[in-house]
Design an enzyme around this catalytic site. Structure first.
Site, PDB file in Angstrom:
ATOM      1  N   ASP A 205       4.061   2.784  -1.010  1.00 19.24           N
ATOM      2  CA  ASP A 205       4.694   1.780  -1.702  1.00 19.24           C
ATOM      3  C   ASP A 205       5.673   1.591  -0.138  1.00 19.24           C
ATOM      4  O   ASP A 205       5.737   2.552   1.005  1.00 19.24           O
ATOM      5  CB  ASP A 205       6.459   2.941  -2.646  1.00 19.24           C
ATOM      6  CG  ASP A 205       7.333   1.997  -2.881  1.00 19.24           C
ATOM      7  OD1 ASP A 205       7.747   0.835  -1.879  1.00 19.24           O
ATOM      8  OD2 ASP A 205       8.182   2.559  -2.749  1.00 19.24           O
ATOM      9  N   HIS A 377      13.484   3.938  -2.836  1.00 23.52           N
ATOM     10  CA  HIS A 377      11.840   4.191  -2.262  1.00 23.52           C
ATOM     11  C   HIS A 377      12.361   5.024  -0.981  1.00 23.52           C
ATOM     12  O   HIS A 377      12.963   5.575  -0.662  1.00 23.52           O
ATOM     13  CB  HIS A 377      11.874   3.374  -2.354  1.00 23.52           C
ATOM     14  CG  HIS A 377      11.889   1.923  -2.465  1.00 23.52           C
ATOM     15  ND1 HIS A 377      10.349   1.248  -3.572  1.00 23.52           N
ATOM     16  CD2 HIS A 377      12.538   0.781  -3.088  1.00 23.52           C
ATOM     17  CE1 HIS A 377      10.785  -0.166  -4.268  1.00 23.52           C
ATOM     18  NE2 HIS A 377      12.078   0.318  -4.173  1.00 23.52           N
TER      19      HIS A 377
END
Length: 561
Positions: A205, A377
């Site tokens: 990610d 994130h």
């Protein structure tokens, strides 16, 4: 890694002992995540999400991945694996299942509950396979193992994909919150174990790769959210993603502590929160949540409304409130808490709503002026931590804009991953893992597929260009009664306008240009009505651009005299 200017062609046949990875969305954009894995003649799909439109894409509801490259191989798909339940990872599933309804959908409990409810609206009953962290599952030639990761939604999973060609660890969206609200941390012990086993390709990610350090814990938001509830004199209106269970739990806790009742507003919000409550992912004290119709008769200082619209979506509840066309009328002393991230590309829409709500007298609380949101994130420090634990042979940054993926690649490089083993791809680029080496092998079609009302893929870039022209310059329709013998108007041209500002003199010169253009057409023996209409459109459009620096959409209707 090929230069961005390198012209990639269709990939060759995949090596017998190879694994091909093709992202059909999610690379170079925040959303539309979908990755196709090919091995031994079979396909595995990880996620199938949507991208939300930006201002330059008027009239578009959502944007899908392009299924063109797999459309003639639908029967080869072993399964769709979903990492978590956010729209940018599951929103495209109904559209893929409309092409083959019996593709097994694999995911965790909450993720499957969200997608099953969504599919019900599309009249699709999916074939689902529920898994949980620590579990293994075989999908044809793909051996899958699921690992718990922490994100801004419960039940998120990373996936270890084992094949005879090698092993791929896909993080999905994740972070490393050490004090998560649900106590479910990213399973770094499993990451380390898989690293010891050997990870041939690490898909990571990239969304927060430019942000130094570690992402703040969700629990650190509690004081700011509590401050909103203790200081707001009237109603509190909270906007959030309809799947952001953690943030909504914090809002519920603050409302309960301050003696406020809560009502959910918006179909997707009501649906998802009911699912999360029924499955035990959302803890709602008895009597806290009441029906929207009942809460309206309560005193303002006892009211909390939780709605959708945190990204400025024009049809969502918050945007309609800001425009005054929602049954909730925002007024002086109300507080609007925008409790979600700001997705790149939506800034203008969101700030426009903030300004409208401010003009209505509301106090707006958002991540720019208070600590009311934290990213879901991993920041750079967390990514580096994972690289050092997993020690992958090859790395392919995913999920994020180009700048995020390049920043992620640099982190991998600094932890010792060789330059030749770092693959920076784009949507549609095929990456082949053969004999332990990942390399770009070609490219397949992976354009933007627009959902426009009930139509899918019909709207094109030309369609959007026309819509932008309409919104920017208006429309000018030219009606011409033409003598077929001379190609000349027998009456003055009629100019019908919509949204184009003009006076009596504006089109005088245009008539002259049309007459000249039709005379040239006569000399060239052009008498087809369609061609004459095109000539008039070009003449009028060119005149307006040159004379007034205006570019309306011009149409022409030619009638034989």
């Amino acid at each position: 890694m090929p230069s961005p200017r390198t012209k990639l062609t269709a990939p060759p046949r995949l090596a017998k002992n190879g694994l091909r990875i093709t992202a059909l969305g999610g690379l170079g954009e925040v959303g539309r995540n979908m990755t196709v894995f090919e091995h031994a003649g079979k396909l595995l799909i990880v996620d199938c999400g949507v991208l939300f439109p930006e201002e330059h894409q008027p009239g578009i509801d959502v944007i899908l991945p392009d299924f063109t490259s797999i459309r003639d191989r639908l029967d080869d798909i072993e399964a769709i694996v979903l990492t978590h339940g956010h729209e940018d990872h599951i929103g495209g599933v109904p559209y893929l299942l409309k092409e083959r309804a019996d593709i097994p959908v694999i995911g965790s409990e909450l993720t499957l509950a969200f997608i099953t409810a969504k599919l019900k609206e599309h009249r699709i009953t999916p074939k689902t396979i529920q898994v949980e962290a620590g579990q293994k599952h075989k999908a044809g030639s793909f051996d899958l193992e699921f690992v718990a990761v922490n994100h801004s939604i419960p039940d998120a999973l990373a996936i270890m994909i084992r094949t005879k060609a090698g092993s791929v660890l896909h993080t999905g969206d994740f972070k490393m919150d050490q004090f998560p609200l649900d106590g479910r941390i990213t399973d770094l012990r499993s990451f380390a174990r898989l690293g010891e086993e050997g990870v041939d390709l690490f898909l990571t990610d990239s969304t927060n790769a430019e942000v130094p350090g570690f992402t703040m814990s969700e629990r650190d938001l509690n004081p700011a959210i509590d401050q909103v509830f203790t200081s707001s004199p009237r109603r509190i209106i909270v906007s959030s993603f309809a799947s952001h269970v953690h943030r909504i739990q914090q809002v519920l806790n603050a409302a309960h502590a301050n003696g406020r009742k809560v009502a959910f507003v918006g179909r997707s919000m009501v649906r998802n929160m009911a699912i999360a409550r029924d499955l035990g992912y959302l803890n709602i004290p008895k009597g806290l949540v009441v029906d929207f119709r009942k809460i309206q008769s309560m005193p303002d200082h006892k009211i909390t409304l939780i709605c959708t619209g945190s990204q400025g979506e024009p049809m969502a509840a918050l945007a309609r409130m800001s425009n005054g066309d929602h049954q909730i009328q925002v007024g002086e002393g109300d507080t609007v808490l925008m409790a979600s991230s700001l997705i790149p590309g939506n800034e203008n829409a969101i700030y426009g709503i903030i300004n409208k709500l401010t003009d209505l007298g509301a106090n707006i609380v958002h991540k720019g002026n208070a600590k009311v949101h934290v990213s879901g994130h991993a920041s750079a420090g967390e990514l580096v931590y994972c690289y050092n634990i997993v020690r992958p042979k090859n790395v392919m940054p995913v999920h994020g804009e180009s700048k995020h993926m390049h920043a992620n690649a640099e982190l991998a490089r600094r932890t010792g991953v060789p330059e030749k083993n770092i693959v920076l791809a784009q949507d549609g680029v095929t990456v082949d893992l053969v004999a332990g080496q990942a390399k770009i092998s070609g490219k397949v079609e992976a354009g933007l597929v627009y959902v426009d009302g009930q139509t899918i893929g019909t709207a094109t870039e030309d369609t959007l260009a026309e819509r932008r022209m309409l919104s920017g310059g208006g429309v000018v329709t030219v009606v011409a009664l033409i003598d077929p013998k001379t190609n000349q108007p027998v009456e003055p041209l009629e100019f019908i306008t919509k949204g184009f500002v003009h006076d009596d003199k504006t089109f005088k010169g245009a008539e002259t240009q049309v007459s000249k253009a039709l005379a040239r057409a006569r000399q060239d023996k052009i008498d087809d009505i369609g061609e004459l209409e095109e000539i008039i459109v070009e003449a009028v459009g060119s005149y307006l651009r040159r004379t007034y620096r205006r570019e309306p959409a011009v149409m022409a209707v030619v009638v034989d005299a």
